[in-house]
Design an enzyme around this catalytic site. Structure first.
Site, short mmCIF file in Angstrom:
data_model
loop_
_atom_site.label_atom_id
_atom_site.label_comp_id
_atom_site.label_asym_id
_atom_site.label_seq_id
_atom_site.Cartn_x
_atom_site.Cartn_y
_atom_site.Cartn_z
N LYS A 15 -12.64 -1.88 5.91
CA LYS A 15 -11.90 -2.82 6.74
C LYS A 15 -12.46 -2.84 8.17
O LYS A 15 -12.75 -3.89 8.70
CB LYS A 15 -10.40 -2.46 6.77
CG LYS A 15 -9.78 -2.27 5.39
CD LYS A 15 -9.36 -3.56 4.73
CE LYS A 15 -9.00 -3.43 3.26
NZ LYS A 15 -8.08 -2.38 2.88
N ASP A 62 -2.16 6.55 6.07
CA ASP A 62 -3.21 5.68 5.51
C ASP A 62 -3.60 4.67 6.59
O ASP A 62 -2.94 3.66 6.78
CB ASP A 62 -2.66 4.96 4.27
CG ASP A 62 -3.65 3.95 3.70
OD1 ASP A 62 -4.75 3.78 4.26
OD2 ASP A 62 -3.29 3.31 2.68
N TRP A 68 0.84 -1.21 0.00
CA TRP A 68 0.00 0.00 0.00
C TRP A 68 0.86 1.24 0.00
O TRP A 68 0.56 2.21 -0.69
CB TRP A 68 -1.00 -0.03 1.16
CG TRP A 68 -2.05 -1.08 0.95
CD1 TRP A 68 -2.26 -2.19 1.72
CD2 TRP A 68 -3.02 -1.15 -0.12
NE1 TRP A 68 -3.30 -2.93 1.19
CE2 TRP A 68 -3.78 -2.32 0.08
CE3 TRP A 68 -3.31 -0.33 -1.22
CZ2 TRP A 68 -4.81 -2.70 -0.78
CZ3 TRP A 68 -4.34 -0.71 -2.08
CH2 TRP A 68 -5.07 -1.88 -1.86
C1 LIG Z 1 -7.54 -1.80 1.54
C2 LIG Z 1 -6.49 -0.75 1.64
C3 LIG Z 1 -6.38 0.28 0.69
C4 LIG Z 1 -7.27 0.38 -0.50
O1 LIG Z 1 -8.51 0.82 -0.15
P1 LIG Z 1 -9.61 1.15 -1.27
O2 LIG Z 1 -10.65 1.83 -0.44
O3 LIG Z 1 -10.03 -0.15 -1.85
O4 LIG Z 1 -8.99 2.05 -2.26
C5 LIG Z 1 -5.39 1.24 0.87
N1 LIG Z 1 -4.57 1.19 1.91
C6 LIG Z 1 -4.62 0.21 2.83
C7 LIG Z 1 -3.66 0.21 3.98
C8 LIG Z 1 -5.59 -0.79 2.72
O5 LIG Z 1 -5.66 -1.76 3.64
#
Ligand SMILES: *Cc1c(COP(=O)(O)O)cnc(C)c1O
Length: 349
Positions: free
Chosen positions: A185, A161, A90
């Site tokens: 998540k 993030d 990521w």
């Molecule tokens: C799942 C995830 C993403 C992507 O998320 P989307 O909403 O599908 O774009 C980005 N960063 C992390 C750390 C993730 O776990």
């Protein structure tokens, strides 16, 4: 998974939300009932996370991936410097997008040497004081690698993030410039991205920034410049109420720490399973593990699934297994996995 209580409450009012005779998906997002529900979601998020007054909470679309581009567009001009840590897939995507958006990117630490099973040691890198922002990924969902500390970036805004660790434990929001997280998540259904941004970082978007990703335009319209994901906002509100009733983030942190500790200690004590992640960087949310006979990975996943333990295949890019034990996973669920793993080992080791 999402909390069963929340899903049942949502199901019970799916055809008649607040006496409207309609579902929450059918009412107008401009109607006073929905506007009040969205405001309640924001105020619960502020309360549960302890968001200070000088931060805006935005509810955006395009997921966390959209923010990989939206952050450079909102915080920088082309050619500005940005500093990153690369701890896995990521962060790599965020770095790639920042470069696409014309930033002068420096990666201060890249954990390639450990095959992304580590986080850089605290104090082992220095953020350039002239950087527009410093970005890192507190929890790498695929590798199961999590920072045990918040990096010191001097006065440079920290952009994080938090997609896979938000709401999992207490957090000091005031340390960050921007926090962003896809909701799917730990916060609810997909289609909603939460952005918490310090006021001084709002209002600097590049001229060609799409309005729906312009923090100022979205802040001024209470995130309703376009139709928001109404069901997602509603469900997020219910999940935040569930977190609050369960004791808030301190209680979530204790539960999550105990769940992860139980699984890691089982793996460490076993001679059949291993977890490749450094001890100080093990994720509380995504526990990866390998078995001594990788040729049995498919069998493991199929038999686990038949026993009601689903979604255990590791990410397609890394293989092995991964147990994502987000907030709603009860301790009994983790224990059931441990029991299954022990039994599988007895049968196959
Ligand atoms: C799942 C995830 C993403 C992507 O998320 P989307 O909403 O599908 O774009 C980005 N960063 C992390 C750390 C993730 O776990």
């Amino acid at each position: 998974m999402l909390p069963t209580d929340v899903l049942e409450a949502a199901a019970s009012e799916l055809t008649d939300w607040q006496g409207s005779g309609m579902s929450v998906m059918e009412v107008s997002h401009r109607g006073k009932d929905f506007v009040a529900a969205a405001a309640e979601t924001e105020s619960l998020l502020r309360e549960v996370m302890g968001v200070p007054q000088d931060y805006r909470v935005l509810f955006l679309q395009g997921g966390a991936s959209g923010q990989f581009d939206a952050i450079p567009m909102n915080l920088t001009a082309v050619g500005d410097k940005a500093n990153f840590l690369n701890t896995g897939q990521w962060s790599a995507k965020a770095i790639k997008a920042a470069r696409t958006q014309g930033l002068d990117v420096t990666v201060l630490a890249d954990e390639a040497a450990s095959n992304y099973t580590t986080t850089p040691a605290q104090g082992s890198f220095t953020v350039d004081p002239t950087a527009a922002y410093f970005h890192y990924t507190p929890n790498e969902t695929i590798g199961g690698v999590e920072f045990g500390y918040v990096p010191d970036a001097g006065g440079v805004p920290i952009v994080a993030d938090l997609s896979s660790t938000i709401l999992s434990r207490p957090i000091d929001v005031s340390k960050y410039g921007v926090i962003y997280a896809g909701a799917q998540k730990n916060m609810g259904p997909s289609g909603l991205c939460v952005v918490v941004v310090r006021n001084d970082l709002v209002g600097h978007a590049r001229p060609r920034t799409p309005a729906v990703w312009d923090y100022k335009a979205m802040a001024e319209s209470d995130s309703m410049l376009n139709t928001p994901p109404t069901f997602g906002l509603y469900l997020l509100g219910r999940i935040l109420a569930w977190v609050k009733d369960a004791g808030g983030l301190p209680a979530m942190g204790e539960r999550n720490h105990a769940k992860a500790a139980a699984l890691y200690s089982f793996i460490d004590a076993s001679e059949y399973y291993t977890n490749p992640v450094a001890l100080d960087s093990r994720s509380w949310m995504n526990v990866t593990f390998l078995q001594a006979k990788p040729e049995l990975d498919k069998t493991f996943v199929a038999q686990a699934s038949a026993a009601g333990l689903t979604n255990l295949a590791g990410h397609r890019s890394v293989g092995g297994m991964r147990a994502s034990i987000y907030n709603a996973m009860p301790a009994e669920g983790v224990q059931a996995l441990i029991d299954f793993m022990a039994d599988f080992e007895r049968r196959n080791a």
